[in-house]
Write a protein that holds these residues in place. Structure first.
Motif, PDB file in Angstrom:
ATOM      1  N   GLN A  52      10.501  -0.469  -6.005  1.00 48.76           N
ATOM      2  CA  GLN A  52      11.483  -1.216  -5.132  1.00 48.76           C
ATOM      3  C   GLN A  52      10.760  -2.910  -5.259  1.00 48.76           C
ATOM      4  OE1 GLN A  52      12.608   0.464  -1.322  1.00 48.76           O
ATOM      5  NE2 GLN A  52      10.995   2.046  -1.869  1.00 48.76           N
ATOM      6  N   LYS A  73      12.680  12.176 -10.767  1.00 44.17           N
ATOM      7  CA  LYS A  73      14.013  12.390 -10.135  1.00 44.17           C
ATOM      8  C   LYS A  73      13.929  13.315  -9.043  1.00 44.17           C
ATOM      9  CE  LYS A  73      18.483  14.299 -11.498  1.00 44.17           C
ATOM     10  NZ  LYS A  73      19.160  13.200 -11.045  1.00 44.17           N
ATOM     11  N   LEU A  90      20.403   5.700 -16.047  1.00 46.76           N
ATOM     12  CA  LEU A  90      19.801   5.887 -14.569  1.00 46.76           C
ATOM     13  C   LEU A  90      21.074   5.618 -13.675  1.00 46.76           C
ATOM     14  CD1 LEU A  90      17.090   3.198 -15.261  1.00 46.76           C
ATOM     15  CD2 LEU A  90      16.904   5.757 -15.126  1.00 46.76           C
ATOM     16  N   GLU A  91      20.731   6.175 -12.474  1.00 51.52           N
ATOM     17  CA  GLU A  91      21.731   6.065 -11.331  1.00 51.52           C
ATOM     18  C   GLU A  91      20.998   6.047 -10.255  1.00 51.52           C
ATOM     19  OE1 GLU A  91      23.879   9.906 -11.204  1.00 51.52           O
ATOM     20  OE2 GLU A  91      21.758  10.949 -10.938  1.00 51.52           O
ATOM     21  N   ARG A  92      21.691   4.957  -9.432  1.00 54.67           N
ATOM     22  CA  ARG A  92      20.875   4.892  -7.978  1.00 54.67           C
ATOM     23  C   ARG A  92      21.066   5.848  -7.005  1.00 54.67           C
ATOM     24  NH1 ARG A  92      18.687   0.170  -7.167  1.00 54.67           N
ATOM     25  NH2 ARG A  92      19.556  -0.927  -8.966  1.00 54.67           N
ATOM     26  N   THR A  93      20.024   5.993  -6.444  1.00 54.15           N
ATOM     27  CA  THR A  93      19.989   7.434  -5.360  1.00 54.15           C
ATOM     28  C   THR A  93      20.381   6.764  -3.999  1.00 54.15           C
ATOM     29  OG1 THR A  93      17.692   7.015  -4.763  1.00 54.15           O
ATOM     30  CG2 THR A  93      17.990   8.429  -6.588  1.00 54.15           C
ATOM     31  N   LYS A  94      20.381   7.679  -2.978  1.00 59.32           N
ATOM     32  CA  LYS A  94      20.641   7.358  -1.637  1.00 59.32           C
ATOM     33  C   LYS A  94      19.528   6.519  -0.953  1.00 59.32           C
ATOM     34  CE  LYS A  94      18.722  11.671   0.397  1.00 59.32           C
ATOM     35  NZ  LYS A  94      19.088  12.824   0.887  1.00 59.32           N
ATOM     36  N   GLY A  96      18.190   4.240  -2.754  1.00 55.73           N
ATOM     37  CA  GLY A  96      18.409   2.802  -3.272  1.00 55.73           C
ATOM     38  C   GLY A  96      17.524   2.623  -4.584  1.00 55.73           C
ATOM     39  N   ILE A  97      16.808   3.747  -5.158  1.00 51.93           N
ATOM     40  CA  ILE A  97      15.984   3.699  -6.362  1.00 51.93           C
ATOM     41  C   ILE A  97      16.707   4.369  -7.458  1.00 51.93           C
ATOM     42  CG2 ILE A  97      13.924   4.612  -7.284  1.00 51.93           C
ATOM     43  CD1 ILE A  97      12.896   4.836  -4.205  1.00 51.93           C
ATOM     44  N   LEU A  98      16.363   3.592  -8.788  1.00 49.34           N
ATOM     45  CA  LEU A  98      16.878   4.171  -9.917  1.00 49.34           C
ATOM     46  C   LEU A  98      16.145   5.460 -10.284  1.00 49.34           C
ATOM     47  CD1 LEU A  98      17.320   0.746 -11.902  1.00 49.34           C
ATOM     48  CD2 LEU A  98      19.145   2.130 -10.902  1.00 49.34           C
ATOM     49  N   GLU A  99      16.982   6.220 -10.874  1.00 45.03           N
ATOM     50  CA  GLU A  99      16.484   7.817 -11.333  1.00 45.03           C
ATOM     51  C   GLU A  99      17.320   8.127 -12.475  1.00 45.03           C
ATOM     52  OE1 GLU A  99      16.598  10.815  -8.522  1.00 45.03           O
ATOM     53  OE2 GLU A  99      15.160  10.088  -7.296  1.00 45.03           O
ATOM     54  N   LYS A 101      19.651  10.395 -14.803  1.00 47.87           N
ATOM     55  CA  LYS A 101      20.698  11.249 -14.627  1.00 47.87           C
ATOM     56  C   LYS A 101      20.268  12.597 -15.331  1.00 47.87           C
ATOM     57  CE  LYS A 101      24.222   7.915 -15.052  1.00 47.87           C
ATOM     58  NZ  LYS A 101      25.415   7.166 -15.882  1.00 47.87           N
TER      59      LYS A 101
END
Length: 172
Positions: A52, A73, A90-94, A96-99, A101
């Motif tokens: 972050q 992940k 990558l996708e943003r999680t709940k 707010g962090i990129l993880e 897919k």
């Protein structure tokens, strides 16, 4: 438990108000120390994390050497795996962090463990969800953390806490 919550809040505030020039200076010195370590030299698969904005920035490590880089992940039931890093997947999680897919788990040789504070024995205070402690409870590889000088605090670990093998920090 209450003391951990107070330390967590204090560290987040300190990190968010950390002078950018001092942060940059300390980060560079800590990363140099880590890159010359035995842990880094011998690891083939290194687990980093997507920091972050206020956390220790691991970005300089993503392009270093011939290492395979994996990132965490999160899964249901507060579990996690490590997956090959691909900046285009990558996708943003709940949180707010990129993880990643992908869910193709890879076991790392070395995990850089994030946190907010560490004691002298290597125990850490993270964000409180327990993902890393659960993973590390069954992990036999090496662990390390990179932290700023003010992130070392005195506190007693809880029974479920797992210590980090080595802490790389700024020496004045």
């Amino acid at each position: 438990m209450e003391k951990k919550a107070l330390i967590r809040k204090e560290m987040i505030n300190l990190l968010k108000s950390f002078d950018s020039a001092d942060k940059s200076h300390q980060s560079q010195k800590i990363i140099e120390k880590f890159l010359s370590s035995e842990q880094w030299r011998t690891a083939k698969v290194v687990a980093l994390y997507m920091s972050q904005e206020f956390e220790f920035d691991l970005t300089p490590l993503f392009g270093q050497g011939e290492k395979q880089i994996v990132i965490p992940k999160t899964l249901p039931n507060r579990h996690m795996i490590f997956v090959k890093y691909d900046k285009n997947n990558l996708e943003r999680t709940k949180f707010g962090i990129l993880e990643p897919k992908s869910e193709n788990a890879i076991v790392p040789d070395l995990i850089l463990v994030p946190g907010l504070a560490w004691n002298k024995e290597g125990y850490r205070i993270g964000f409180g969800a327990g993902y890393y402690d659960r993973y590390l409870a069954h992990f036999s590889g090496q662990t390390a953390s990179l932290c700023y000088d003010f992130q070392q605090k005195d506190f007693n670990p809880e029974t479920h806490d797992i210590s980090v093998g080595e802490i790389f920090t700024y020496e004045h």
